[in-house]
Design an enzyme around this catalytic site. Sequence first.
Site, short mmCIF file in Angstrom:
data_model
loop_
_atom_site.label_atom_id
_atom_site.label_comp_id
_atom_site.label_asym_id
_atom_site.label_seq_id
_atom_site.Cartn_x
_atom_site.Cartn_y
_atom_site.Cartn_z
N ASP A 286 46.62 46.37 35.28
CA ASP A 286 45.92 47.42 34.55
C ASP A 286 44.99 48.21 35.47
OD1 ASP A 286 45.50 48.97 32.34
OD2 ASP A 286 44.12 47.59 31.35
N LYS B 178 31.82 39.86 28.90
CA LYS B 178 32.91 40.44 28.10
C LYS B 178 33.27 39.46 27.01
CE LYS B 178 36.65 43.36 28.89
NZ LYS B 178 37.21 44.16 29.97
#
Length: 668
Positions: free
Chosen positions: A468, A372
């Site tokens: 999240d 990422k």
Amino acid sequence: MCVSKLTMMLVLLLVTKLVQVSGENTSFIFNYGFQSANLTMDDVSEITSSGLLQLTNGTAQQRCHAFYPNPIVFTNNSSFSTTFVFAIRPVTSPASGGHGMAFAISPTKAFPRASVGPYLGLFNITNNADPTNHVFAVELDITQSGEFDDIDGNHVGIDINGLKSMKSAPAGYYVNGFQFRNLSLKSGLPMQVWVDYDGGKKKINVTLAPINANKPETPLLTLYQDLSQVLTNFSYVGFSSSTSALLVASHYVLGWSFQLNGEAQNLDTAKLPELPPLSGKRSMILPIVLPLLSLCLIIFVSLLVACYIKQKRKFSEIVEEWEQNYGPHRFKYKDLYFATKGFKEKELLGFGGFGKVYKGTMPGSKIDVAVKKVSHDSQQGMREFIAEIVSIGRLRHRNLVSLLGYCRRKGELLLVYEFMPNGSLDKYLHNQPSMTLNWMQRFKIIKGVALGLCYLHEEWEQVVVHRDVKASNVLLDSDFNGRLGDFGLARLYDHGVDPATTHLVGTLGYLAPEAIRTGRATTKSDVFAFGAFLLEVACGRRPIERGSEDEILVDWVYGLWKKGEIIEAMDQTLGTEYNREELELALSLGLLCSNSRAKDRPSMRQVVQYVNKEVPMPDLLSLMSSPSCFGFTFEIEKEFDDMIMSFPSSSVDGTHTSISESLLSGSR
Ligand SMILES: *[C@@H]1O[C@H](CO)[C@@H](O)[C@H](O)[C@H]1NC(C)=O
Ligand SMILES: *[C@@H]1O[C@H](CO)[C@@H](O)[C@H](O)[C@H]1NC(C)=O
Ligand SMILES: *[C@@H]1O[C@H](CO)[C@@H](O)[C@H](O)[C@H]1NC(C)=O
Ligand SMILES: *[C@@H]1O[C@H](CO)[C@@H](O)[C@H](O)[C@H]1NC(C)=O
């Protein structure tokens, strides 16, 4: 009588002495330099340090001689043989030439009245061609003198008593007996000469060849001439050369062998002293080739350095001392670069809220990873964040996507995760029917995510709030186990952005009302998000479906529950293959977790107990006694909806937009 006897004895003694000195078959050879020769030399002639005999040394108006010190005794039918290696180097330029040199046999070693220039230091204008000179010479002439009827400016001639040659030929040699090859006497290269006189046949042979060539069978010059009247009984053998005011050359003899009445010993040309390097060649090397070469070298080196710097910059990272503590978690950017094939678009797995995710294969271990790439301008708080990321990297649970490590560059953070071959859950829920999951698989995923979240909240040394939880953050491994990813990443914005800005993080539809109000995330707000996730999985619908009549999923499910028809909310694509009890459990647990009052939501431990059917679910009815349990939530959400609508660029599909992102992009 006595006196005459004494005189006789004296003469006899003298003769024997001389014969001893010269002998019948006098011979000598100088193959390794002339240091030991004790030659009789005049003018500037010298033996160089390397052992060369240098006659003229490149100065004008010289006549130089070098003779073997002892006389040679010639008789009426004496033969002789000699060979020597010479080199002539014009000083000014090869075109302007110089004067040549000669091998000479002469009654004297001294020529004080001889002339320079074309006279080669042997004769002068008055005694030239005088039979009383008793001089035999082989000239190596490099100028054409009209007064001596020279054939050209590069010839070999046999001279007797004068410089008008008895016979001459252009310099060269015969190959295979008849093929003539030219040689340039003033080339500066060493050449070999053989002079052989057969006293019986009265025959003189002169042969020339380049060095390293064998003696040619065919001589260059053959002259039948009786030398008995020319050579005096006591003669000296040696060399003579001259220069004039304008034509200057250096003359060298490298080796010399002589034999009276026999064949001269061969010279081993490999053992001769070396000539100084050709100044002509050096002058080409120094001013032209050398600067060119160094220029090329400089260009090459600078290119190399440029490449190195470019490469270095391409793979540059930021490593600070404190990061050493985190050791193995740090990856090399270069490795990640090659693992992802240079972050190619083809390797792109998806876009997260925080950056692009690439698939990669680590160069050494061939382990698949997901990388990422989070762009992050702020250095502020980076240290704390990395510390947190790395400590989170120590989290190990089979329902969490492991963080393997990180790498940091200027403005960029790279997080390396385990690679999940089956991708994220949301595409199975929302790209139906091309990809679908049956109820058994879905319930397994729900249980897995519940366990993972419970581990984060209660089982690890620290309480980790995910912040999240949503379907797109749930990844599926090869066995379709649900694994929670991206935990802790939301903290990046906490540390990074201006503290004055609201840094509320999460995804609309999953955000608990109190989290929106206070901006603080807690385990209970994670439970709220988990509730939304439960409903999403069971119903196959997003928490907020913009444009649909029943926009807000939880409201719709709540409505059905109130009517006692909660099972109607199930994903219709499941068909009949489902466990009704489990589906009802998931839907009602989803409502329970979506309670707007944080304290009324169950903990993740309780959730795990409910889904594992270890503890029965509490009756929803008793909990929903307060009239506006759900309503409140959605009022808040609507407020935010309006706010997000005013930043249309950031509300992509209206549901998966992080509030923090819209706030951030709006404030920039
Ligand atoms: C060298 O030659 C000279 C005369 O030319 C002579 O006087 C001298 O003794 C010689 N030296 C040697 C070492 O032969
Ligand atoms: C040649 O030799 C003479 C006398 O030794 C010397 O003065 C002169 O400099 C030399 N010339 C060269 C070019 O070496
Ligand atoms: C030429 O050389 C001879 C012999 O060395 C000498 O007698 C004569 O005087 C010389 N002539 C000139 C013009 O130098
Ligand atoms: C040799 O040199 C002469 C004159 O310098 C020239 O005429 C002739 O062609 C040359 N021969 C060869 C084979 O180079």
